[in-house]
Design an enzyme around this catalytic site. Structure first.
Site, PDB file in Angstrom:
ATOM      1  CG  ASP A   1      19.130  71.066  11.976  1.00  0.00           C
ATOM      2  OD1 ASP A   1      20.124  71.808  11.799  1.00  0.00           O
ATOM      3  OD2 ASP A   1      17.988  71.501  12.186  1.00  0.00           O
ATOM      4  CD  GLU A   2      14.772  70.142   9.870  1.00  0.00           C
ATOM      5  OE1 GLU A   2      13.639  69.638   9.825  1.00  0.00           O
ATOM      6  OE2 GLU A   2      14.983  71.318  10.218  1.00  0.00           O
TER       7      GLU A   2
END
Ligand SMILES: *[C@@H]1O[C@H](CO)[C@@H](O)[C@H](O)[C@H]1NC(C)=O
Length: 547
Positions: free
Chosen positions: A340-341
């Site tokens: 993620d991210e």
């Protein structure tokens, strides 16, 4: 009639003729008891089929036994059930200690809970296919609990313990009951974050206890992240000696990890370890040189570091080593790989990364680089016979991810995550819903109601698509949470999601009906030493006593 002081603290009377008698106290007492019984609010999460009755049986701790059914595939010596019988004896009789024998006017007719299990899985681990189904029938002097697996038997023991109640005098009762129960979703998880704050092992064990009370069955251990790397690796000890908040006191040793795994196993809880990369890895860089991408300012390194460097072969060598270890330490067949991210600015600034992109034909598309990286990591775990779970971000740039990967939905408003559920399941991928259950966020009022009304399969799609929702997860991110406030923030708020994930959708459609039962359950948690916060104005018969 006169009350006499008595030597052994039992009540004695003197009648008109002066004879001291020990009267039959049971009968008149029962009449008093009937009138001041506490109302029983039932079981949380609500069983699928529950036939209550007003026929009640008194239980006496001196004459109460758990035992194995004669037809059962498991018999005494089964580690999971032997230890569960001990635990649940104390949970059924919370203020009984054999030292002083509790109250004396016992009926002393033995009551037996007979447990029968179809398969002998006592020494195994629960897994994604483990049945948690059980049937429980309580009648005169006897309860039978039947399950396919020991994991189902554990769920049934929890239910039985919640059926037992006390009157104002401390006597224990259980009513005639018939229950058939099984979970609606196979995956019911809680995430704890041990990187932003270190959580002592005791705190994790206590959370596992409380998880079992709400029938959660997966502990998602977000064990490392940017701020710290507390996992003490056998192959790469520098990761924690340099990356933990403290190399000795703020780490999880191999024996700590084994303790957590074993404590969870005995409660039918799987452990899903997460080693999130290529972002969220700042702490990894301290103990593993050249792992992170050096960021550039113009043509010179700026001295800061970005995500894992996807351009170096040494990165994949290291990851192979780490995941080989993690696969052998954690028995579950799933590993969470994060994904993620990922911030592209550092990769973009680095000339070596850009050259690698050219060589690979990615042009200027950094999502291709990220997909390339994740594909390599997923292949490593597949070759170790593990199934991967990743955050939804991975699907956004890499729709061709292996079909058995599970996508965890964490972003957005209901409208947004429903759209995502619809889109990802349309591609035939399995999903795990977390977005509505980020309960590290708090607000004034009864926010458990929002958790309770979530409908994980209420999105546009076919029945086949809806079956791809394997369950849900309550997330407790650690920015503002450590051992001081974890428990009250988690409980009973997480229990709202637990019922949504276990119980029948139609029978649990009313939040207002759930409220008194959840309040009652919260009091049970207090009674069991879980510092669960109040839901609203009210009281518990046994208030929290502090330490
Ligand atoms: C159990 O029985 C008692 C006595 O008849 C009754 O008051 C109570 O409501 C019953 N509890 C349940 C859950 O049925």
């Amino acid at each position: 009639m006169q009350l006499l002081p008595s030597s052994d603290s039992e009540v004695m009377y003197m009648d008109s003729s002066g004879r001291v008698t020990r009267p039959n106290v049971i009968f008149p007492l029962l009449i008093i008891l009937q009138s001041c019984l506490y109302t029983v609010e039932g079981v949380w999460p609500l069983p699928q089929t529950f036939i209550p009755s007003s026929e009640q049986y008194r239980l006496s701790p001196q004459a109460f036994y758990f035992g194995y059914g004669r037809q059962s595939a498991v018999q005494p010596g089964c580690s999971v059930l032997d230890s569960a019988f001990k635990r649940y004896f104390s949970l059924v009789f919370p203020d009984f200690t054999s030292a002083y024998g509790a109250l004396r006017f016992s009926v002393d007719k033995p009551f037996t809970v007979e447990v029968s299990v179809d398969h002998d899985d006592c020494e195994g681990y629960p897994n994604e296919d483990s049945s948690e189904r059980y049937n429980l029938s309580v009648s005169t002097g006897h309860a039978s609990l039947n399950a396919e697996t020991v994991w189902g038997a554990l769920r049934g023991l929890e239910t039985f313990s919640q059926l037992v109640y006390q009157d104002d005098y401390g006597s224990y009762f259980v009513n005639k009951t018939v229950i058939e129960d099984f979970p609606r979703f196979q995956f019911r998880a809680i995430l704890l974050d041990t990187s932003r704050h270190y959580l002592p092992v005791q705190t994790i064990l206590k959370t596992l206890d409380a998880m079992a009370y709400s029938k959660f069955n997966v502990f998602h251990w977000h064990i490392v992240d940017d701020p710290s790397f507390p996992y003490q690796s056998r192959s790469f000890p520098d990761l924690s000696s340099k990356g933990a908040f403290h190399p000795m006191t703020h780490i999880y040793t191999q024996s700590d990890v084994r303790r957590v795994i074993s404590h969870a196993r005995l409660r039918g809880i799987r452990i899903l370890p997460e080693f999130d990369s290529p972002g969220h890895t700042k702490s990894w860089g301290k103990g593993q040189p050249d792992l992170l991408t050096p960021c550039y300012k113009g043509s010179v390194p700026s001295g800061t570091f970005g995500p894992v460097n996807p351009a170096l072969p040494s990165t994949y060598q290291f990851m192979k080593g780490l995941f080989k270890e993690v696969s052998s330490v954690f028995p579950d067949s799933y590993i969470h790989l994060g994904g993620d991210e990922v911030d592209f600015s550092c990769w973009r600034s680095n000339p070596d990364v850009r050259a690698f992109m050219q060589k690979m034909g990615f042009g200027g598309d950094f999502t291709k680089l990220e997909a390339y990286y994740m594909e390599n990591i997923v292949n490593i775990t597949s070759s170790l016979n593990k199934t991967s779970i990743v955050w939804q971000d991975v699907f956004d740039y890499h729709e061709k991810i292996p079909k058995d990967t599970v996508l965890q939905i964490w972003k957005g408003t209901p409208a947004k995550y429903k759209e995502e559920l619809s889109r990802i399941t349309k591609a035939g991928m399995r999903v795990l819903l977390a977005a509505p259950w980020y309960i590290n966020h708090i607000s004034y009022g009864q926010d458990w109601r929002n958790s309770y009304t979530v409908q994980p399969q209420n999105f546009s799609g076919t029945d086949e698509q809806k079956k791809l929702v394997i369950g849900g997860e309550v997330c407790m991110w650690g920015e503002y949470v450590d051992a001081t406030n974890l428990t009250p923030r988690l409980w009973p708020r997480a229990s709202a999601a637990a019922e949504r994930l276990w119980s029948d959708e139609k029978q649990t459609s009313s939040v207002d009906k759930a409220f008194p039962r959840l309040q009652d359950f919260r009091c049970k948690l207090l009674r069991r030493g879980i510092q669960a916060e109040p839901l609203y104005v009210g009281h518990c018969k046994h208030e929290y006593q502090g330490i």
